[in-house]
Motif scaffolding. Sequence first.
Motif, short mmCIF file in Angstrom:
data_model
loop_
_atom_site.label_atom_id
_atom_site.label_comp_id
_atom_site.label_asym_id
_atom_site.label_seq_id
_atom_site.Cartn_x
_atom_site.Cartn_y
_atom_site.Cartn_z
N PRO A 98 -18.97 -14.92 2.07
CA PRO A 98 -18.06 -15.41 1.02
C PRO A 98 -17.25 -14.32 0.32
CG PRO A 98 -20.35 -15.52 0.30
CD PRO A 98 -20.38 -15.10 1.74
N ASP A 99 -17.64 -13.06 0.45
CA ASP A 99 -16.96 -11.98 -0.26
C ASP A 99 -15.56 -11.73 0.29
OD1 ASP A 99 -19.39 -11.57 -1.59
OD2 ASP A 99 -20.08 -10.20 -0.03
N LEU A 100 -14.58 -11.70 -0.60
CA LEU A 100 -13.23 -11.27 -0.26
C LEU A 100 -13.03 -9.90 -0.90
CD1 LEU A 100 -11.21 -14.56 -0.81
CD2 LEU A 100 -11.73 -13.47 1.35
N ILE A 101 -12.83 -8.90 -0.08
CA ILE A 101 -12.72 -7.52 -0.56
C ILE A 101 -11.27 -7.08 -0.42
CG2 ILE A 101 -13.52 -5.15 -0.22
CD1 ILE A 101 -16.04 -6.60 1.18
N ARG A 102 -10.63 -6.83 -1.54
CA ARG A 102 -9.23 -6.42 -1.51
C ARG A 102 -9.10 -5.03 -0.88
NH1 ARG A 102 -5.56 -9.21 -4.91
NH2 ARG A 102 -6.59 -10.92 -5.98
N VAL A 103 -8.02 -4.87 -0.14
CA VAL A 103 -7.75 -3.59 0.51
C VAL A 103 -6.38 -3.10 0.06
CG1 VAL A 103 -9.20 -4.12 2.50
CG2 VAL A 103 -6.77 -4.65 2.59
N ASP A 104 -6.14 -1.83 0.31
CA ASP A 104 -4.85 -1.24 0.01
C ASP A 104 -3.80 -1.99 0.83
OD1 ASP A 104 -2.98 0.49 -1.02
OD2 ASP A 104 -3.44 2.12 0.38
N PRO A 105 -2.91 -2.74 0.19
CA PRO A 105 -1.95 -3.57 0.95
C PRO A 105 -1.11 -2.74 1.91
CG PRO A 105 -1.90 -4.15 -1.36
CD PRO A 105 -2.72 -2.90 -1.25
N ARG A 106 -0.90 -3.30 3.08
CA ARG A 106 -0.14 -2.63 4.12
C ARG A 106 0.72 -3.65 4.84
NH1 ARG A 106 -3.68 -0.24 8.75
NH2 ARG A 106 -3.41 -2.29 9.62
N PRO A 107 2.02 -3.35 5.05
CA PRO A 107 2.88 -4.30 5.76
C PRO A 107 2.36 -4.58 7.18
CG PRO A 107 4.18 -2.52 4.81
CD PRO A 107 2.74 -2.14 4.65
N GLN A 108 2.54 -5.80 7.63
CA GLN A 108 2.10 -6.19 8.97
C GLN A 108 3.08 -7.20 9.55
OE1 GLN A 108 -0.75 -5.15 10.79
NE2 GLN A 108 0.34 -6.24 12.42
N ARG A 109 3.61 -6.89 10.70
CA ARG A 109 4.52 -7.81 11.37
C ARG A 109 3.74 -9.02 11.89
NH1 ARG A 109 8.19 -4.33 15.27
NH2 ARG A 109 8.82 -6.43 15.81
N LEU A 117 -8.96 -4.44 15.34
CA LEU A 117 -8.53 -3.42 14.39
C LEU A 117 -9.65 -2.39 14.30
CD1 LEU A 117 -6.46 -2.47 12.25
CD2 LEU A 117 -7.71 -3.85 10.58
N GLU A 118 -9.37 -1.22 14.83
CA GLU A 118 -10.36 -0.14 14.79
C GLU A 118 -10.61 0.27 13.34
OE1 GLU A 118 -11.99 1.05 17.38
OE2 GLU A 118 -10.84 0.03 18.96
N ALA A 119 -11.83 0.68 13.04
CA ALA A 119 -12.19 1.07 11.67
C ALA A 119 -11.29 2.20 11.16
CB ALA A 119 -13.64 1.48 11.62
N ALA A 120 -10.92 3.12 12.03
CA ALA A 120 -10.08 4.25 11.62
C ALA A 120 -8.67 3.80 11.24
CB ALA A 120 -10.00 5.27 12.75
N ASP A 121 -8.22 2.66 11.76
CA ASP A 121 -6.88 2.15 11.47
C ASP A 121 -6.85 1.13 10.34
OD1 ASP A 121 -5.91 3.71 13.57
OD2 ASP A 121 -6.25 2.09 15.03
N ALA A 122 -8.01 0.73 9.84
CA ALA A 122 -8.09 -0.32 8.82
C ALA A 122 -7.71 0.23 7.44
CB ALA A 122 -9.51 -0.88 8.78
N PRO A 123 -7.04 -0.59 6.63
CA PRO A 123 -6.73 -0.15 5.27
C PRO A 123 -8.02 0.05 4.47
CG PRO A 123 -5.70 -2.29 5.75
CD PRO A 123 -6.55 -1.92 6.91
N ARG A 124 -7.99 0.97 3.54
CA ARG A 124 -9.17 1.26 2.74
C ARG A 124 -9.35 0.20 1.65
NH1 ARG A 124 -7.62 3.26 -2.10
NH2 ARG A 124 -5.55 4.14 -2.23
N ASP A 125 -10.58 0.01 1.23
CA ASP A 125 -10.88 -0.93 0.15
C ASP A 125 -10.29 -0.40 -1.16
OD1 ASP A 125 -12.34 -2.30 2.02
OD2 ASP A 125 -14.30 -1.86 1.14
N LEU A 126 -9.82 -1.32 -2.01
CA LEU A 126 -9.37 -0.95 -3.34
C LEU A 126 -10.58 -0.87 -4.26
CD1 LEU A 126 -6.19 -3.14 -3.95
CD2 LEU A 126 -6.29 -0.69 -3.55
N ALA A 127 -10.53 0.01 -5.22
CA ALA A 127 -11.60 0.10 -6.20
C ALA A 127 -11.65 -1.19 -7.01
CB ALA A 127 -11.36 1.29 -7.13
N THR A 128 -12.83 -1.59 -7.44
CA THR A 128 -12.99 -2.80 -8.24
C THR A 128 -12.13 -2.68 -9.49
OG1 THR A 128 -15.24 -2.98 -7.45
CG2 THR A 128 -14.66 -4.28 -9.38
N GLY A 129 -11.35 -3.71 -9.77
CA GLY A 129 -10.48 -3.72 -10.94
C GLY A 129 -9.15 -3.05 -10.72
#
Length: 151
Positions: A98-109, A117-129
């Motif tokens: 159920p957890d939705l974890i916000r990530v650093d937004p990145r444009p995607q076509r 999506l390889e872990a190395a290519d994934a956007p990083r998680d945003l800090a809480t708040g």
Amino acid sequence: MALNLIKLCVGIDTVEQLASFQKRRRGELAAAGLPPYNRHLTRNFPRRVEEIMDPTEGGSGSLFWVIKREVRVRQPFHAIEEAVDHEGRRCCALVLEPDLIRVDPRPQRPFQGWRYLEAADAPRDLATGAHDEIDEMPEEMVRELRALGLI
């Protein structure tokens, strides 16, 4: 790190809308006596499911949701299993925590289906708040500020 999947979140405009939809669906499942996990059905079964669900790599991977042409949030996998769709055809059920974890937004076509999506290519998680103040800004302003490197 575990392998991830990325998919378009069709018909959803915000992370809050996705959270609300999924919460409502989990409530319906619980009321029917079923496990309260969101299941997203997809036609194709990932061939690399062992890499996605590999606990030796720090836990399962996540489904990264593309909302309005930006990768905005990820949702960890609970399981990936065979299922049957509403027309009786075999398909794949992406069972999500159920957890939705916000990530650093990145444009995607846009693309069809899902992609690895390889872990190395994934956007990083945003800090809480970290997203609270940004959520109050108009979406177009946020895009411009990101493009300028100011947020």
